[in-house]
Design an enzyme around this catalytic site. Structure first.
Site, short mmCIF file in Angstrom:
data_model
loop_
_atom_site.label_atom_id
_atom_site.label_comp_id
_atom_site.label_asym_id
_atom_site.label_seq_id
_atom_site.Cartn_x
_atom_site.Cartn_y
_atom_site.Cartn_z
N CYS A 108 0.89 -1.27 -0.08
CA CYS A 108 0.07 0.02 -0.01
C CYS A 108 0.94 1.16 -0.12
CB CYS A 108 -0.86 -0.07 1.17
SG CYS A 108 -1.92 1.51 1.49
N CYS B 18 -0.31 4.12 2.38
CA CYS B 18 -0.26 3.90 3.80
C CYS B 18 1.38 4.06 3.91
CB CYS B 18 -0.45 2.63 4.07
SG CYS B 18 -1.86 1.77 3.55
N ASP B 19 2.36 3.58 3.04
CA ASP B 19 3.68 3.42 3.54
C ASP B 19 4.59 4.38 2.80
OD1 ASP B 19 2.84 1.57 5.36
OD2 ASP B 19 3.25 -0.21 3.87
#
Ligand code: NAP
Length: 321
Positions: free
Chosen positions: A142, A145-146
């Protein structure tokens, strides 16, 4: 074989969607039973995909960030505080053809007036031995997200579809260089996305290439890339690898019963969590292939609990007329 007391609400799945539905349903005195899944190394374990992440920095209310498993434990505690019960097993069979709706865990039968389905989705993975262990330690599924964790670094994205190019484009906000590693010599992605990749000076493409090894013990250090035409292998030092080869919703249980789109995601009525079966609601990634965020899953879990509560009230009012 056992039959358990009838319930108002059963929730299948315990990621952010299922647990938020559990908090809302429990606070509405519906005493939900959450069939939360069983421990495993995949995203359909209790707590879902967040159990495979480390730091979550974009869930509102946690300015210092929070570990994925801790966030899920806190949501679970919150639901339990209001009376949600948990069964740490996987649902194995459903029957939504009559009333009440029935759900089985192996030979044990549970029934409820309303069922909320929040079984999530899983990212397809390359299938390399230490891949799951390195998630959150250099391997990610993701970018939203990261990506932030890879500021100023050189990273790679695996895949040749729209997701891979979308992830790669997004990652150029942080990384100095993003290499798209694709197993063929042509992208599957739409033309417009392909142009986006070709026109981005920070993106380069490595065609006919498959990632065949992940090196690193506690943290990703390098990858082995194999040329799919010549078989030549090369080790490339890299700190971040995003696997973007597609997702699969966890909907096998509902085949032929709940409406799905052509890729297997549950279809809900626009602006609601209602499925095609009255009294069955769906929330979270199992019905969302667009946003796939913890916060959007939680939001849709709230919708499902409110929809279920209103539906139950309506049934009750109709029955007592
Ligand atoms: P996808 O279209 O199925 O593409 C998956 C890609 O991963 C393919 O290029 C495939 O290679 C590769 N792949 C699959 N298994 C692999 C493996 N084991 N090793 C290496 N590579 C592998 O999946 P997606 O990109 O997630 O897209 C899913 C759907 O969502 C599509 O309909 C897409 O259009 C849509 N989507 C749209 C947008 C957008 O419009 N903004 C963004 C994201 C997704 P091959 O090509 O060789 O099969």
């Amino acid at each position: 074989m056992a039959t358990h007391p009838h319930r108002k609400v059963i929730i299948i799945g315990s990621g952010p969607a299922g647990l938020t539905a559990a908090v809302y349903a429990a606070r509405a005195s519906l005493a939900p039973l959450v069939i939360e899944g069983e421990p495993s190394s995949t995203s359909d374990q209790p707590g879902g995909q967040l159990m495979l992440t480390t730091e979550v920095e974009n869930f509102p209310g946690f300015p210092e960030g929070v570990q994925g498993p801790e966030l899920m434990q806190r949501m679970r505690d919150q639901a339990a505080r209001f009376g949600a019960e948990f069964l740490t097993e996987k649902a194995t069979k459903i029957d939504f053809s009559g009333r009440p709706h029935r759900v089985w865990v192996r030979d044990d039968e549970y029934s409820a007036d309303a069922v909320i389905v929040s079984t999530g989705a899983r990212s397809l993975m390359l299938g390399l031995p230490n891949e799951t262990a390195l998630i959150g330690h250099g391997v990610s599924t993701c970018a939203t997200c990261d990506g932030f964790f890879f500021r100023g670094q050189e990273i790679a994205v695996v895949g040749g579809g729209d997701s891979a190019i979308e992830e790669a484009s997004f990652l150029t906000k942080f990384a100095t260089k993003v290499t798209l590693i694709h197993r063929r010599d042509k992208f599957r992605a739409s033309k417009i996305m392909q142009e986006r990749a070709f026109n981005n000076p920070k993106i380069s493409v490595r065609w006919n290439s498959q990632v065949t090894k992940l090196n690193g013990d506690k943290k990703l250090e390098s990858i082995e890339v194999t040329d799919t035409v010549t078989g030549a292998k090369e080790t490339v030092a890299i700190s971040g690898l995003f696997v973007a080869i597609g997702h699969r919703p966890n909907t096998d249980l509902f085949g032929g019963v709940l409406d799905m789109d052509e890729t297997g995601y549950l279809v809900t009525q626009p602006g609601s969590s209602r499925t095609n079966v009255p009294g069955v609601f769906a929330c979270g990634d199992v019905q969302d292939h667009t946003y796939r965020q913890a916060i959007t899953a939680a939001g849709s879990g709230c919708m499902a609990a409110i929809d279920a509560e209103r539906w139950l009230e309506h049934q009750h009012a109709t029955a007592s007329k």
